[in-house]
Design a protein around this motif. Structure first.
Motif, PDB file in Angstrom:
ATOM      1  N   LYS A 658       0.821  -1.216   0.000  1.00 21.46           N
ATOM      2  CA  LYS A 658       0.000   0.000   0.000  1.00 21.46           C
ATOM      3  C   LYS A 658       0.852   1.262   0.000  1.00 21.46           C
ATOM      4  CE  LYS A 658      -4.026  -2.168   2.180  1.00 21.46           C
ATOM      5  NZ  LYS A 658      -4.843  -2.320   3.416  1.00 21.46           N
ATOM      6  N   LEU A 659       2.120   1.158   0.468  1.00 19.29           N
ATOM      7  CA  LEU A 659       3.017   2.309   0.461  1.00 19.29           C
ATOM      8  C   LEU A 659       3.296   2.791  -0.957  1.00 19.29           C
ATOM      9  CD1 LEU A 659       5.713   1.217   3.093  1.00 19.29           C
ATOM     10  CD2 LEU A 659       3.896   2.911   3.414  1.00 19.29           C
ATOM     11  N   VAL A 660       3.387   1.829  -1.890  1.00 22.22           N
ATOM     12  CA  VAL A 660       3.746   2.195  -3.270  1.00 22.22           C
ATOM     13  C   VAL A 660       2.523   2.255  -4.176  1.00 22.22           C
ATOM     14  CG1 VAL A 660       6.114   1.377  -3.135  1.00 22.22           C
ATOM     15  CG2 VAL A 660       4.306  -0.240  -3.760  1.00 22.22           C
ATOM     16  N   ALA A 661       1.347   1.921  -3.645  1.00 17.52           N
ATOM     17  CA  ALA A 661       0.128   1.966  -4.442  1.00 17.52           C
ATOM     18  C   ALA A 661      -0.597   3.305  -4.305  1.00 17.52           C
ATOM     19  CB  ALA A 661      -0.811   0.823  -4.040  1.00 17.52           C
ATOM     20  N   LYS A 662      -0.088   4.205  -3.427  1.00 15.19           N
ATOM     21  CA  LYS A 662      -0.692   5.524  -3.246  1.00 15.19           C
ATOM     22  C   LYS A 662      -0.418   6.395  -4.462  1.00 15.19           C
ATOM     23  CE  LYS A 662       1.583   6.374   0.503  1.00 15.19           C
ATOM     24  NZ  LYS A 662       2.076   7.022   1.741  1.00 15.19           N
ATOM     25  N   ALA A 663      -1.247   7.397  -4.657  1.00 13.47           N
ATOM     26  CA  ALA A 663      -1.052   8.318  -5.789  1.00 13.47           C
ATOM     27  C   ALA A 663       0.339   8.947  -5.742  1.00 13.47           C
ATOM     28  CB  ALA A 663      -2.134   9.401  -5.769  1.00 13.47           C
ATOM     29  N   THR A 664       0.772   9.285  -4.533  1.00 13.63           N
ATOM     30  CA  THR A 664       2.153   9.756  -4.342  1.00 13.63           C
ATOM     31  C   THR A 664       2.853   8.705  -3.482  1.00 13.63           C
ATOM     32  OG1 THR A 664       1.400  12.057  -4.395  1.00 13.63           O
ATOM     33  CG2 THR A 664       3.614  11.630  -3.541  1.00 13.63           C
ATOM     34  N   PRO A 665       3.520   7.750  -4.120  1.00 10.80           N
ATOM     35  CA  PRO A 665       4.065   6.614  -3.361  1.00 10.80           C
ATOM     36  C   PRO A 665       5.203   7.021  -2.428  1.00 10.80           C
ATOM     37  CG  PRO A 665       4.837   6.566  -5.636  1.00 10.80           C
ATOM     38  CD  PRO A 665       3.812   7.649  -5.563  1.00 10.80           C
ATOM     39  N   SER A 666       5.294   6.312  -1.320  1.00 14.93           N
ATOM     40  CA  SER A 666       6.428   6.468  -0.408  1.00 14.93           C
ATOM     41  C   SER A 666       7.621   5.708  -0.959  1.00 14.93           C
ATOM     42  CB  SER A 666       6.063   5.927   0.979  1.00 14.93           C
ATOM     43  OG  SER A 666       4.930   6.592   1.495  1.00 14.93           O
ATOM     44  N   ILE A 667       8.800   6.151  -0.581  1.00 19.35           N
ATOM     45  CA  ILE A 667      10.015   5.435  -0.999  1.00 19.35           C
ATOM     46  C   ILE A 667      10.283   4.336   0.028  1.00 19.35           C
ATOM     47  CG2 ILE A 667      12.488   5.614  -1.418  1.00 19.35           C
ATOM     48  CD1 ILE A 667      12.045   8.498  -2.274  1.00 19.35           C
ATOM     49  N   PRO A 668      10.194   3.081  -0.381  1.00 22.49           N
ATOM     50  CA  PRO A 668      10.389   1.983   0.580  1.00 22.49           C
ATOM     51  C   PRO A 668      11.859   1.813   0.959  1.00 22.49           C
ATOM     52  CG  PRO A 668      10.115   1.101  -1.622  1.00 22.49           C
ATOM     53  CD  PRO A 668       9.909   2.584  -1.743  1.00 22.49           C
ATOM     54  N   THR A 669      12.102   1.246   2.121  1.00 18.34           N
ATOM     55  CA  THR A 669      13.462   0.888   2.503  1.00 18.34           C
ATOM     56  C   THR A 669      13.910  -0.324   1.690  1.00 18.34           C
ATOM     57  OG1 THR A 669      12.746  -0.665   4.208  1.00 18.34           O
ATOM     58  CG2 THR A 669      12.979   1.655   4.855  1.00 18.34           C
ATOM     59  N   ASP A 670      15.196  -0.654   1.789  1.00 16.53           N
ATOM     60  CA  ASP A 670      15.711  -1.826   1.071  1.00 16.53           C
ATOM     61  C   ASP A 670      14.967  -3.087   1.490  1.00 16.53           C
ATOM     62  OD1 ASP A 670      17.484  -0.078  -0.040  1.00 16.53           O
ATOM     63  OD2 ASP A 670      19.238  -0.765   1.106  1.00 16.53           O
ATOM     64  N   ARG A 671      14.739  -3.216   2.796  1.00 16.19           N
ATOM     65  CA  ARG A 671      14.054  -4.410   3.302  1.00 16.19           C
ATOM     66  C   ARG A 671      12.605  -4.457   2.798  1.00 16.19           C
ATOM     67  NH1 ARG A 671      15.276  -7.864   7.409  1.00 16.19           N
ATOM     68  NH2 ARG A 671      17.001  -6.516   8.082  1.00 16.19           N
ATOM     69  N   GLN A 672      11.940  -3.305   2.801  1.00 19.08           N
ATOM     70  CA  GLN A 672      10.565  -3.253   2.309  1.00 19.08           C
ATOM     71  C   GLN A 672      10.498  -3.553   0.805  1.00 19.08           C
ATOM     72  OE1 GLN A 672       9.655   0.731   3.609  1.00 19.08           O
ATOM     73  NE2 GLN A 672       8.431   0.021   5.365  1.00 19.08           N
ATOM     74  N   SER A 673      11.487  -3.063   0.051  1.00 22.57           N
ATOM     75  CA  SER A 673      11.516  -3.329  -1.390  1.00 22.57           C
ATOM     76  C   SER A 673      11.645  -4.817  -1.665  1.00 22.57           C
ATOM     77  CB  SER A 673      12.678  -2.569  -2.040  1.00 22.57           C
ATOM     78  OG  SER A 673      12.493  -1.174  -1.937  1.00 22.57           O
ATOM     79  N   ALA A 674      12.501  -5.488  -0.887  1.00 16.31           N
ATOM     80  CA  ALA A 674      12.660  -6.935  -1.058  1.00 16.31           C
ATOM     81  C   ALA A 674      11.351  -7.660  -0.739  1.00 16.31           C
ATOM     82  CB  ALA A 674      13.783  -7.448  -0.164  1.00 16.31           C
ATOM     83  N   LEU A 675      10.641  -7.190   0.298  1.00 13.70           N
ATOM     84  CA  LEU A 675       9.370  -7.802   0.679  1.00 13.70           C
ATOM     85  C   LEU A 675       8.316  -7.569  -0.404  1.00 13.70           C
ATOM     86  CD1 LEU A 675       8.010  -9.329   3.028  1.00 13.70           C
ATOM     87  CD2 LEU A 675       7.307  -7.109   3.946  1.00 13.70           C
ATOM     88  N   ILE A 676       8.300  -6.367  -0.987  1.00 12.07           N
ATOM     89  CA  ILE A 676       7.354  -6.042  -2.050  1.00 12.07           C
ATOM     90  C   ILE A 676       7.584  -6.930  -3.271  1.00 12.07           C
ATOM     91  CG2 ILE A 676       6.743  -4.258  -3.743  1.00 12.07           C
ATOM     92  CD1 ILE A 676       7.249  -2.189  -1.465  1.00 12.07           C
ATOM     93  N   LEU A 677       8.832  -7.072  -3.679  1.00 10.74           N
ATOM     94  CA  LEU A 677       9.139  -7.897  -4.851  1.00 10.74           C
ATOM     95  C   LEU A 677       8.837  -9.365  -4.587  1.00 10.74           C
ATOM     96  CD1 LEU A 677      12.469  -6.263  -6.119  1.00 10.74           C
ATOM     97  CD2 LEU A 677      10.154  -5.980  -7.018  1.00 10.74           C
ATOM     98  N   GLY A 678       9.038  -9.814  -3.347  1.00 15.79           N
ATOM     99  CA  GLY A 678       8.676 -11.191  -2.995  1.00 15.79           C
ATOM    100  C   GLY A 678       7.183 -11.425  -3.095  1.00 15.79           C
ATOM    101  N   ALA A 679       6.389 -10.430  -2.623  1.00 14.65           N
ATOM    102  CA  ALA A 679       4.928 -10.533  -2.728  1.00 14.65           C
ATOM    103  C   ALA A 679       4.490 -10.529  -4.182  1.00 14.65           C
ATOM    104  CB  ALA A 679       4.284  -9.370  -1.975  1.00 14.65           C
ATOM    105  N   LEU A 680       5.137  -9.703  -5.001  1.00 15.82           N
ATOM    106  CA  LEU A 680       4.814  -9.661  -6.429  1.00 15.82           C
ATOM    107  C   LEU A 680       5.062 -11.018  -7.078  1.00 15.82           C
ATOM    108  CD1 LEU A 680       4.061  -8.192  -9.036  1.00 15.82           C
ATOM    109  CD2 LEU A 680       6.453  -7.430  -9.202  1.00 15.82           C
ATOM    110  N   GLN A 681       6.168 -11.657  -6.712  1.00 16.50           N
ATOM    111  CA  GLN A 681       6.481 -12.962  -7.283  1.00 16.50           C
ATOM    112  C   GLN A 681       5.412 -13.983  -6.906  1.00 16.50           C
ATOM    113  OE1 GLN A 681       9.257 -13.763  -9.418  1.00 16.50           O
ATOM    114  NE2 GLN A 681       7.821 -15.445  -9.709  1.00 16.50           N
TER     115      GLN A 681
END
Length: 691
Positions: A658-681
């Motif tokens: 939801k952090l990156v799905a907002k109209a103005t997305p937040s910049i995720p941390t490295d750990r959050q980015s890895a979690l996001i890409l894992g969820a996408l997979q």
């Protein structure tokens, strides 16, 4: 790239190899062709040699290469016609038949007339002639190849298959045009076009099923057992996807359960057997009679069921009296994929079809994260400039076949020249090259000697294990070390080829065993110190103490390979045995004190690795964040909706998405980015295709 440019590149590569290995151009061409035939999975491990002579009836005999170790009992022999002309030479039917006849006469004289008695006992030709005779009828097919840098005439007539003692003989011509077509093709393999009418005049009835994807169509069929056996008999392991081929080669020829069912309850085979999953790039379908039937299949690849396929063939070949397979039917799922997407889709089909067999994901390797990382490193890590050069170069990693030539030919002549200056041909590494360098240093020369494909699969499995534990270990330092081992391997090869004690033969085996023996001696006598590959990278050359030691070790290795005390007559087969490596380990070698100068303390090496792994983790985080931010918020919103619909996402995954799905997305941390890409997979594995 047009065929004229391809011809110039081929000639340039041959001349460079001939010079580097102190070989004749024809021999260098044969060596280059051996690699290319392995790359396209036509001949796995062509051993290069050269013999010309006269037979018992004064007929010409010739052979330039052989492979006796096919998993399905086929023997491949090759003869070379090297024209070395500035313009593309034309090969006539008469010329082609002359070369193939000389090769066939060598085969016939070896099998029927004890050719070995007329040959020098220490020669490769003697061993080959003896092996051909001793195998007798235990051969499923002879495949005779003519390899030429010329172009076959447009009026070339087919060379009709014959037989020797009841064993079929096939003739194959690989000319410049065919090499160029393979270079330009999407599949990277020699095309297989199967005409089913010769087995099934009425066609093969199928049931067509279509899903929501336009990338493939699936057919279901019940294939007669004798057709399965005949197809494997004609095309052999070329029908098996590379992972399946490797898996099959490690097992017995006939599965006991398959044999029992086929012989005692053939009518139950369809019910008891799991069947075959296969892919193709095109099919010919006839629906004129109402029920659709297959007439032809292009580029059939069996991705699951290789054991069933080979077992039916071997059961019929090896059982006496020969069993009737007419009552046996094998279920087949045939997935037809677009040729342009075959490289991407077929490995995935193979991965999931084999999931219950614990086949490593690294077996489906061309598009793996490992390869992509090494490719990325090879494009951005610049090698130190050589003395006298005002510019630096790259070591070009060819993740997929033909990448180097394709990138070189993107612009005009000036751009191509500049590209080659930055990426010299001598600094191109393929996947199978890297596997060869790495496993040689890992002291597995007997695996390397088994051929490019088997060696690559062993390397893939070792990489998968390490990647799973710590993918950050595959970093810039690792890449530099790989290059250093490439420099080491190639320098040893060039030095051995020019050594006074070397007498043309077993070069590949000598080099891998020499490199492995050096690694072994460092472990035993290096007082805990390690090879300083960082220095080799920095100098872009192999230090003189290593070259001198390698020359001494190489001569001892050759003596062990051709020793009359070896337990296997054929030297190339002997080199594939772990027993051979055990013997070479035990050869006493004087370890010179000067060698200590090129070693480094383990503490220093560990510090380098820790620093490189830490840097790679930072790079991974930056890359992950960049990848996340490149995707539009609206697409992330669709991903969330899909994940919720399929109940695939945890609360934690939803919150970071939801952090990156907002109209103005937040910049995720490295750990959050890895979690996001894992969820996408996870949701992509369930069928989400928007991202």
């Amino acid at each position: 790239m047009n065929i004229e440019e391809f011809h110039l590149n081929l000639n340039s590569d041959v001349r460079a190899r001939a010079e580097a290995e102190n070989d004749f151009a024809a021999g260098a061409f044969a060596s280059l062709m051996a690699e290319r035939l392995s790359d396209v999975e036509e001949i796995d491990n062509l051993q290069v040699m050269h013999y010309e002579g006269l037979g018992s009836k004064r007929q010409n005999l010739a052979v330039d290469g052989f492979d006796l170790d096919d998993t399905d009992g086929q023997i491949s022999l090759a003869v070379v016609d090297w024209r070395d002309s500035e313009n593309i030479a034309v090969l006539s039917t008469t010329d082609a038949k002359k070369h193939l006849k000389a090769l066939e006469y060598f085969l016939t004289e070896s099998v029927q007339n004890f050719l070995e008695d007329a040959l020098e006992e220490s020669s490769i030709a003697y061993q080959l002639a003896r092996d051909l005779r001793s195998r007798g009828r235990n051969v499923s097919r002879y495949r005779l190849y003519l390899l030429t840098d010329g172009r076959t005439s447009d009026r070339m007539k087919d060379v009709v298959s014959t037989e020797l003692n009841g064993v079929p003989i096939e003739y194959h011509i690989w000319d410049l045009r065919r090499l160029h077509q393979i270079q330009e093709s999407n599949s990277g393999r020699s095309e297989i076009e199967i005409d089913l009418d010769q087995w099934l005049p009425q066609g093969l009835p199928v049931l067509k099923t279509e899903g929501r994807s336009n990338d493939f169509v699936t057919y279901l069929a019940s294939v007669p057992g004798n057709v399965v056996a005949d197809l494997y008999g004609q095309y052999g392991s070329r029908l098996l996807e590379s992972n399946v081929r490797s898996y099959l080669s490690a097992r017995g020829q006939v599965n006991k359960g398959i044999k029992t069912t086929a012989l005692s309850k053939p009518e139950m085979f369809l019910a008891y057997n799991n069947g075959i999953t296969a892919t193709a790039t095109a099919v010919s379908v006839d629906a004129s009679s109402g029920m659709p039937v297959l007439r032809g299949i292009d580029n059939l690849q069996i991705v699951n069921g290789g054991q069933t396929t080979a077992s039916l063939y071997n059961l019929r070949k090896d059982t006496s009296p020969k069993p009737d397979l007419s009552d046996i039917f094998v279920q087949m799922k045939l997935i037809v994929v677009d040729a342009a997407k075959a490289e991407e889709i077929v490995p995935d089909v193979s991965r999931y079809a084999n999931s219950q067999n614990k086949v490593s994901a690294a077996d489906f390797f061309s598009n793996s994260a490992f390869h992509r990382r090494i490719e990325d490193l090879s494009r951005r890590v610049v090698a130190p400039a050589l003395a006298g050069k005002s510019y630096q170069t790259y070591w070009f990693y060819e993740r997929t076949r033909g990448q180097y030539l394709n990138e070189r030919s993107r612009g005009g002549a000036a751009q191509a020249k500049a590209f080659e200056a930055r990426n010299p041909k001598t600094q191109v590494m393929t996947k199978t090259d890297v596997a060869k360098f790495e496993l040689s240093w890992q002291q597995k020369p007997h695996i390397v000697s088994q051929g490019a494909q088997k060696n690559f699969m062993a390397f893939a499995n070792s990489v998968a294990d390490i990647w799973e534990r710590s993918e950050a270990d595959f970093n810039e330092l690792y890449f530099k070390n790989v290059v250093a081992r490439a420099i080491m391997f190639n320098t040893i090869r060039a030095d051995v080829a020019k050594a006074e004690w070397y007498d043309k033969g077993y070069l590949a085996n000598i080099v891998t065993y020499t490199m492995a023996k050096i690694a072994w001696e460092i472990e035993k006598n290096g007082r805990g110190y390690l090879m300083d590959f960082n220095t080799i990278w920095a100098q872009q050359s192999l230090p003189l103490p290593v070259r001198d030691f390698a020359g001494h070790v190489g001569s001892l290795v050759l003596g062990a390979l051709i020793s009359p005390d070896r337990t296997v007559d054929n030297v190339t087969e002997w080199a594939k045995r772990a027993e051979c490596w055990t013997l070479i380990q035990q050869i006493p070698v004087h370890f010179p004190e000067s060698f200590m100068e090129v070693l480094v303390s383990p503490t220093k090496q560990i510090d380098r690795r820790r620093q490189a792994a830490a840097t790679q983790k930072i790079d991974n985080g930056i890359n992950a964040t960049m990848k996340v931010l490149q995707i539009q918020p609206a697409d992330w919103a669709e991903a969330i909706s899909y994940g919720q619909q399929h109940r695939a996402l945890t609360e934690k995954e939803l919150s970071v998405l939801k952090l990156v799905a907002k109209a103005t997305p937040s910049i995720p941390t490295d750990r959050q980015s890895a979690l996001i890409l894992g969820a996408l997979q996870k949701i992509q594995d369930l069928g989400f295709t928007k991202i």
